[in-house]
Write a protein that holds these residues in place. Structure first.
Motif, PDB file in Angstrom:
ATOM      1  N   ASP A  22       0.830  -1.208   0.000  1.00 56.66           N
ATOM      2  CA  ASP A  22       0.000   0.000   0.000  1.00 56.66           C
ATOM      3  C   ASP A  22       0.864   1.257   0.000  1.00 56.66           C
ATOM      4  N   TYR A  23       1.957   1.208   0.763  1.00 61.53           N
ATOM      5  CA  TYR A  23       2.865   2.353   0.787  1.00 61.53           C
ATOM      6  C   TYR A  23       3.468   2.586  -0.590  1.00 61.53           C
ATOM      7  N   LYS A  24       3.969   1.517  -1.223  1.00 65.26           N
ATOM      8  CA  LYS A  24       4.611   1.653  -2.525  1.00 65.26           C
ATOM      9  C   LYS A  24       3.634   2.157  -3.578  1.00 65.26           C
ATOM     10  N   GLU A  25       2.396   1.669  -3.537  1.00 62.87           N
ATOM     11  CA  GLU A  25       1.397   2.130  -4.497  1.00 62.87           C
ATOM     12  C   GLU A  25       1.051   3.595  -4.256  1.00 62.87           C
ATOM     13  N   GLY A  26       0.921   3.965  -2.969  1.00 61.03           N
ATOM     14  CA  GLY A  26       0.609   5.365  -2.654  1.00 61.03           C
ATOM     15  C   GLY A  26       1.712   6.309  -3.101  1.00 61.03           C
ATOM     16  N   ILE A  27       2.968   5.937  -2.831  1.00 57.68           N
ATOM     17  CA  ILE A  27       4.101   6.772  -3.243  1.00 57.68           C
ATOM     18  C   ILE A  27       4.165   6.861  -4.771  1.00 57.68           C
ATOM     19  N   LYS A  28       3.940   5.737  -5.452  1.00 54.11           N
ATOM     20  CA  LYS A  28       3.977   5.728  -6.925  1.00 54.11           C
ATOM     21  C   LYS A  28       2.979   6.717  -7.509  1.00 54.11           C
ATOM     22  N   ARG A  29       1.769   6.728  -6.953  1.00 53.44           N
ATOM     23  CA  ARG A  29       0.753   7.646  -7.469  1.00 53.44           C
ATOM     24  C   ARG A  29       1.097   9.095  -7.138  1.00 53.44           C
ATOM     25  N   GLN A  30       1.643   9.316  -5.948  1.00 54.21           N
ATOM     26  CA  GLN A  30       2.004  10.677  -5.556  1.00 54.21           C
ATOM     27  C   GLN A  30       3.159  11.205  -6.412  1.00 54.21           C
ATOM     28  N   TYR A  31       4.093  10.334  -6.777  1.00 57.37           N
ATOM     29  CA  TYR A  31       5.283  10.764  -7.524  1.00 57.37           C
ATOM     30  C   TYR A  31       4.976  11.108  -8.980  1.00 57.37           C
ATOM     31  N   LYS A  32       3.744  10.888  -9.414  1.00 58.81           N
ATOM     32  CA  LYS A  32       3.363  11.294 -10.769  1.00 58.81           C
ATOM     33  C   LYS A  32       3.469  12.801 -10.963  1.00 58.81           C
ATOM     34  N   ILE A  33       3.447  13.548  -9.863  1.00 60.83           N
ATOM     35  CA  ILE A  33       3.558  15.005  -9.988  1.00 60.83           C
ATOM     36  C   ILE A  33       4.877  15.417 -10.634  1.00 60.83           C
ATOM     37  N   PHE A  34       5.901  14.578 -10.513  1.00 64.36           N
ATOM     38  CA  PHE A  34       7.217  14.960 -11.022  1.00 64.36           C
ATOM     39  C   PHE A  34       7.310  14.875 -12.550  1.00 64.36           C
ATOM     40  N   SER A  35       6.316  14.260 -13.191  1.00 66.14           N
ATOM     41  CA  SER A  35       6.296  14.211 -14.652  1.00 66.14           C
ATOM     42  C   SER A  35       5.447  15.338 -15.248  1.00 66.14           C
ATOM     43  N   ASN A  36       4.930  16.196 -14.394  1.00 61.75           N
ATOM     44  CA  ASN A  36       4.091  17.316 -14.840  1.00 61.75           C
ATOM     45  C   ASN A  36       4.941  18.586 -14.864  1.00 61.75           C
ATOM     46  N   LYS A  37       5.054  19.221 -16.027  1.00 63.70           N
ATOM     47  CA  LYS A  37       5.902  20.413 -16.151  1.00 63.70           C
ATOM     48  C   LYS A  37       5.435  21.552 -15.252  1.00 63.70           C
ATOM     49  N   HIS A  38       4.140  21.597 -14.949  1.00 67.80           N
ATOM     50  CA  HIS A  38       3.633  22.668 -14.090  1.00 67.80           C
ATOM     51  C   HIS A  38       4.137  22.532 -12.655  1.00 67.80           C
ATOM     52  N   THR A  39       4.442  21.307 -12.236  1.00 65.02           N
ATOM     53  CA  THR A  39       5.026  21.118 -10.907  1.00 65.02           C
ATOM     54  C   THR A  39       6.320  21.910 -10.779  1.00 65.02           C
ATOM     55  N   TRP A  40       7.139  21.861 -11.806  1.00 63.65           N
ATOM     56  CA  TRP A  40       8.444  22.521 -11.740  1.00 63.65           C
ATOM     57  C   TRP A  40       8.315  24.030 -11.889  1.00 63.65           C
ATOM     58  N   ALA A  41       7.391  24.467 -12.746  1.00 62.86           N
ATOM     59  CA  ALA A  41       7.173  25.915 -12.873  1.00 62.86           C
ATOM     60  C   ALA A  41       6.682  26.508 -11.566  1.00 62.86           C
ATOM     61  N   MET A  42       5.705  25.851 -10.947  1.00 67.71           N
ATOM     62  CA  MET A  42       5.143  26.376  -9.708  1.00 67.71           C
ATOM     63  C   MET A  42       6.119  26.244  -8.543  1.00 67.71           C
ATOM     64  N   THR A  43       7.013  25.271  -8.611  1.00 62.37           N
ATOM     65  CA  THR A  43       8.034  25.153  -7.569  1.00 62.37           C
ATOM     66  C   THR A  43       8.922  26.390  -7.550  1.00 62.37           C
ATOM     67  N   VAL A  44       9.339  26.833  -8.723  1.00 61.15           N
ATOM     68  CA  VAL A  44      10.187  28.029  -8.809  1.00 61.15           C
ATOM     69  C   VAL A  44       9.420  29.265  -8.360  1.00 61.15           C
ATOM     70  N   ILE A  45       8.186  29.417  -8.853  1.00 63.72           N
ATOM     71  CA  ILE A  45       7.397  30.610  -8.538  1.00 63.72           C
ATOM     72  C   ILE A  45       7.052  30.653  -7.050  1.00 63.72           C
ATOM     73  N   TYR A  46       6.682  29.511  -6.487  1.00 61.22           N
ATOM     74  CA  TYR A  46       6.330  29.487  -5.070  1.00 61.22           C
ATOM     75  C   TYR A  46       7.550  29.735  -4.185  1.00 61.22           C
ATOM     76  N   THR A  47       8.720  29.304  -4.675  1.00 64.83           N
ATOM     77  CA  THR A  47       9.948  29.595  -3.935  1.00 64.83           C
ATOM     78  C   THR A  47      10.173  31.099  -3.837  1.00 64.83           C
ATOM     79  N   MET A  48       9.841  31.824  -4.915  1.00 63.74           N
ATOM     80  CA  MET A  48       9.974  33.278  -4.886  1.00 63.74           C
ATOM     81  C   MET A  48       9.137  33.887  -3.757  1.00 63.74           C
ATOM     82  N   THR A  49       7.912  33.411  -3.579  1.00 63.73           N
ATOM     83  CA  THR A  49       7.008  34.023  -2.605  1.00 63.73           C
ATOM     84  C   THR A  49       7.245  33.470  -1.203  1.00 63.73           C
ATOM     85  N   PHE A  50       6.979  32.186  -1.018  1.00 66.34           N
ATOM     86  CA  PHE A  50       7.110  31.634   0.331  1.00 66.34           C
ATOM     87  C   PHE A  50       8.564  31.522   0.764  1.00 66.34           C
ATOM     88  N   GLY A  51       9.443  31.136  -0.168  1.00 65.72           N
ATOM     89  CA  GLY A  51      10.856  31.029   0.196  1.00 65.72           C
ATOM     90  C   GLY A  51      11.406  32.340   0.709  1.00 65.72           C
TER      91      GLY A  51
END
Length: 537
Positions: A309-338
């Protein structure tokens, strides 16, 4: 004890009106003070180190800067596992345990501060454990995102983050006041330098109870842990927390994942810190170590043998890393909250070092160790920036809900560039002046504008994430982006410390302004240009 929720769908208007709104708000209003205390314990080193300097603890300024930086790195790294706790362990289970763990650094720091001979490594270990409070943000935001419909995500997440971030301001106001009286007993220490509180200066020679800075949070953490256990809910649905299992099993997953984060953060610190600050001595660049720490944490969590169950849950959660918007928003959010969290961690000690000393020529060399009798009290003013940044965040979310998150982010990014350059100008002038106090109020005014911009941008980026990502990915993306952004709590104090040591503190602000300019370009390309991937989400 609150029951687990099944069939939860806040987009269902009938469910929302009948019991959904009340349930969501109950979870939100337990989450907010829990998050507030997490921020307080995570970042109280920014105030505690100023008082340690005022009391003559036997540590150098760079060594004291490492305590805030260590807590910053730990808290940021722990946000990575926290990003995935809700799916794996449930919201109530996660909040209860992560709040309870904060008791350890609060109690330990109080004990350590009662003895000025406590070694540096002891404080560094406690700063590392204070990272529990920083990590909690990722799981808290992820959890709350599942309780509210998309149409008010900007408001709900802005409230949780904004009022939760009031932990910084609450801490900066409450800690100096708590140190003025023998609330928890113990021996008083005598100030060697002038200190201060919200209500004014405290002169050298006065008594202070510095251990209260940590003990005071025990008064809130214990009842909040009880409230989380009795009043919050796990959502037992496929898109939220489908396979929690037993409560003991959920706790075990959380503890193991946190232990992984702490060990990797500690190894990264060991590679970066100088030998006199208990590091290896090679002082490997943070720009090399931080990406390695992030990647190692992500990789180690994926390999943990915690069941199918843990491995399946992590696998589904890690799908975010294949989405280009994850990386764009990571940089932008770092500007504000960081920026918000990093400036919050560094501002008090920066005011003390830049404006609390006269910068005078001695034998042709500019020196920075003569106490400035007219210097402002760092503890009197440092709370203002985080207060404004946290207070305005829900407003940023509301504005973004109406006119679009990307548009709001673009406007505040320009403001951040301009205000950062202004702060750099006055900081440079102050650090070369025998009367630095004459530059303090322009410096403070521009810093407050910078904090306000970070707060509004925090609210607008929450809106963008809620719109761009689907229901399953939005929560983990909020956690992940906040994890990377939280490294600002390590990077900014470190850079300020390095540049102050090099006698060029303004260089730090020039670098931050350049980063904000890059974020303007990224935000425009992804969300505002004519053929944007998603138009003004």
């Amino acid at each position: 004890m609150a029951k687990d929720l099944k069939g939860w769908n806040p987009e269902d208007q009938q469910q929302w009106d009948s019991y959904g709104k009340a349930t969501a708000n109950r979870n939100l209003w337990i989450s907010i003070p829990s998050l507030l205390c997490g921020f307080a314990v995570w970042l109280y080193w920014g105030i505690v180190t100023v008082q340690m300097l005022n009391l003559g603890f036997p540590f150098t300024q760079p060594e004291l800067f490492t305590l805030a930086a260590i807590a910053g790195l730990s808290g940021a790294t722990l946000r990575i596992p926290n990003s995935f706790f809700i799916r794996l362990a449930g919201g109530r289970n996660t909040t209860f345990l992560t709040v309870s763990l904060l008791i350890l650094p609060a109690l330990g720091t109080g004990i350590a501060l009662q003895n000025p001979e406590t070694p540096l490594w002891h404080f560094q270990l406690l700063a590392l454990l204070s990272g529990f409070g920083g990590g909690n943000f990722a799981s808290s935001m992820s959890n709350i995102s599942f309780f509210f419909p998309k149409r008010i995500q900007g408001y709900a997440l802005g409230m949780n983050a904004g009022l939760g971030n009031f932990g910084v301001t609450t801490m900066q106001i409450l800690v100096p006041l708590a140190m003025t009286a023998a609330i928890f007993g113990g021996e008083a220490m005598i100030l060697q330098n002038t200190s201060g509180t919200l209500i004014g200066k405290i002169e050298a020679g006065s008594q202070t109870w510095i251990h209260n800075a940590a003990y005071i949070w025990l008064c809130f953490l214990i009842p909040l842990a009880i409230a989380a256990w009795l009043g919050m809910n796990n959502i037992i649905d496929e898109h939220v927390s489908p396979h929690i299992g037993s409560t003991a099993g959920a706790f075990w997953k959380i503890l193991v994942m946190l232990a992984i984060g702490l060990v990797i953060a500690a190894l990264g610190l060991y590679l970066m810190l100088p030998e006199q600050a208990n590091g290896l001595g090679i002082e490997l660049s943070k720009w090399i170590v931080l990406p390695v720490v992030i990647a190692a944490t992500v990789f180690a969590l994926k390999l943990l043998p915690l069941g199918a169950d843990y491995k399946e849950g992590i696998k589904r959660q890690y799908k975010i890393f294949s989405n280009k918007h994850t990386w764009a928003m990571t940089v932008i959010y770092t500007m504000t909250f960081g920026s918000f969290i990093g400036y919050s961690a560094a501002l008090a000690l920066s005011i003390k070092v830049v404006f609390g000393f006269q910068h005078v020529m001695v034998d042709g060399v500019l020196t920075h160790d003569t106490v400035n009798p007219n210097g402002p009290s760092a503890l009197t003013f440092a709370w203002m920036g985080p207060f404004i940044g946290a207070l305005i965040r829900p407003i940023g979310g509301r504005i973004a809900d109406k006119i679009g998150g990307a548009k709001v982010t673009q406007i505040i990014s320009v403001v951040m560039v301009a205000s950062a350059l202004g702060v750099a100008y006055f900081m440079k002038a102050a650090y070369s002046s025998p009367n630095p106090e004459v530059y303090f109020y322009p410096f403070l005014f521009l810093f407050l504008i910078l904090f306000a911009a970070t707060g509004i941008g925090n609210g607008s980026t929450f809106r963008t994430i809620a719109v761009v990502f689907d229901k399953e990915q939005a929560g983990p993306v909020l956690g992940w982006t906040s994890a990377v952004a939280a490294y600002g709590a390590f990077i900014i104090p470190q850079i300020f410390g390095e540049q102050i040591k090099a006698t060029t503190p303004e260089i730090a602000l020039y670098g931050f302004a350049a980063f904000y300019a890059v974020c303007i370009a990224i935000n425009w390309w992804f969300y505002l240009r004519k053929d944007a991937y998603v138009k003004n989400p």
